[in-house]
Design a protein around this motif. Structure first.
Motif, PDB file in Angstrom:
ATOM      1  N   GLU A  17       0.847  -1.207   0.000  1.00 49.74           N
ATOM      2  CA  GLU A  17       0.000   0.000   0.000  1.00 49.74           C
ATOM      3  C   GLU A  17       0.878   1.252   0.000  1.00 49.74           C
ATOM      4  O   GLU A  17       0.550   2.244  -0.666  1.00 49.74           O
ATOM      5  N   GLU A  50      -4.283   5.682  -0.798  1.00 52.51           N
ATOM      6  CA  GLU A  50      -3.431   4.503  -0.577  1.00 52.51           C
ATOM      7  C   GLU A  50      -2.712   4.596   0.766  1.00 52.51           C
ATOM      8  O   GLU A  50      -2.525   3.593   1.456  1.00 52.51           O
ATOM      9  N   HIS A  53      -5.087   3.450   3.245  1.00 50.33           N
ATOM     10  CA  HIS A  53      -5.160   1.979   3.246  1.00 50.33           C
ATOM     11  C   HIS A  53      -4.019   1.402   4.080  1.00 50.33           C
ATOM     12  O   HIS A  53      -4.196   0.437   4.817  1.00 50.33           O
ATOM     13  N   GLU A  94      -3.628  -1.983  -9.833  1.00 47.82           N
ATOM     14  CA  GLU A  94      -4.801  -2.268  -8.998  1.00 47.82           C
ATOM     15  C   GLU A  94      -5.210  -3.741  -9.086  1.00 47.82           C
ATOM     16  O   GLU A  94      -5.644  -4.321  -8.098  1.00 47.82           O
ATOM     17  N   VAL A  97      -2.950  -5.527  -6.796  1.00 47.52           N
ATOM     18  CA  VAL A  97      -3.323  -5.305  -5.391  1.00 47.52           C
ATOM     19  C   VAL A  97      -4.526  -6.178  -5.021  1.00 47.52           C
ATOM     20  O   VAL A  97      -4.555  -6.795  -3.952  1.00 47.52           O
ATOM     21  N   GLN A 127     -11.301  -2.656  -3.439  1.00 49.10           N
ATOM     22  CA  GLN A 127     -10.604  -3.042  -4.674  1.00 49.10           C
ATOM     23  C   GLN A 127     -11.545  -3.196  -5.858  1.00 49.10           C
ATOM     24  O   GLN A 127     -11.170  -2.894  -6.990  1.00 49.10           O
ATOM     25  N   GLU A 130     -11.910   0.317  -6.995  1.00 48.84           N
ATOM     26  CA  GLU A 130     -10.678   0.886  -7.555  1.00 48.84           C
ATOM     27  C   GLU A 130     -10.345   0.276  -8.916  1.00 48.84           C
ATOM     28  O   GLU A 130      -9.920   0.980  -9.821  1.00 48.84           O
TER      29      GLU A 130
HETATM   30 FE1  FEO Z   1      -4.853   0.195  -1.723  1.00 46.66          FE
HETATM   31 FE2  FEO Z   1      -5.443   0.743  -4.652  1.00 46.66          FE
HETATM   32  O1  FEO Z   1      -4.882  -0.404  -3.395  1.00 46.66           O
END
Ligand code: FEO
Length: 170
Positions: A17, A50, A53, A94, A97, A127, A130
């Motif tokens: 992150e 981020e 996060h 993304e 992630v 996610q 995103e």
């Molecule tokens: Fe925190 Fe966009 O991943």
């Protein structure tokens, strides 16, 4: 109490992150220098998101009796040859992630750590948003290509676009 395996995996995610935040910050700075203020402000907001996060994970690990590790970060290696290239990297990032979040849920369930699995559900939903946002932006930029007028309008649109895919004003 977190298991060692769970703690190590969450610490990996803390780093991921933080790296995401750095990547978006680098993209923001590049766009700002190029005079694309809308794209820059989107990227700055994304970078802040981020970081949030990351902080959420730091607090969770410490709250569960673990120790959140803050590691050093490498300079993001990005392809700045075009906006398409830039947003393609954002989308791919993304997707990556999302895979690591899913992997964390797998670990939590295999450890019967239902609290962590529950905590991670917020990231799973985040996610989905995103990834969808990144895809919408990528499709738009692919459509625009190198058209200057299109890029100008796109930049203007991005001013009000949040990382979660909503328009700020209106
Ligand atoms: Fe925190 Fe966009 O991943």
């Amino acid at each position: 109490m977190l298991s060692d395996t769970m703690q190590a995996a969450l610490n990996e995610q803390i780093k991921a992150e933080a790296e995401s935040s750095q990547i978006y910050l680098a993209m923001a700075s590049w766009a700002e220098v190029k005079g694309f203020d809308g794209i820059a402000s989107f990227m700055f907001r994304q970078s802040d998101e981020e970081r949030m996060h990351m902080l959420k994970l730091v607090k969770y690990v410490n709250q569960r009796g673990g120790h959140a590790i803050i590691s050093s970060l490498d300079e993001p290696k990005l392809d700045y040859s075009s906006f398409q290239a830039l947003f393609r990297q954002l989308y791919r990032h993304e997707v990556k992630v999302s895979e690591s979040i899913n992997n964390l849920v797998d670990i939590a369930l295999s450890q019967k750590d239902y609290a962590t699995s529950n905590f991670l559900q917020w990231y799973v939903s985040e996610q989905i948003e995103e990834e969808a946002t990144a895809k919408v932006i990528l499709d738009k930029i692919d459509l625009i290509g190198d058209d200057k007028g299109g890029l100008y309008l796109f930049d203007n649109d991005m001013k009000n676009f949040t990382a979660a895919g909503h328009n700020i004003v209106q």
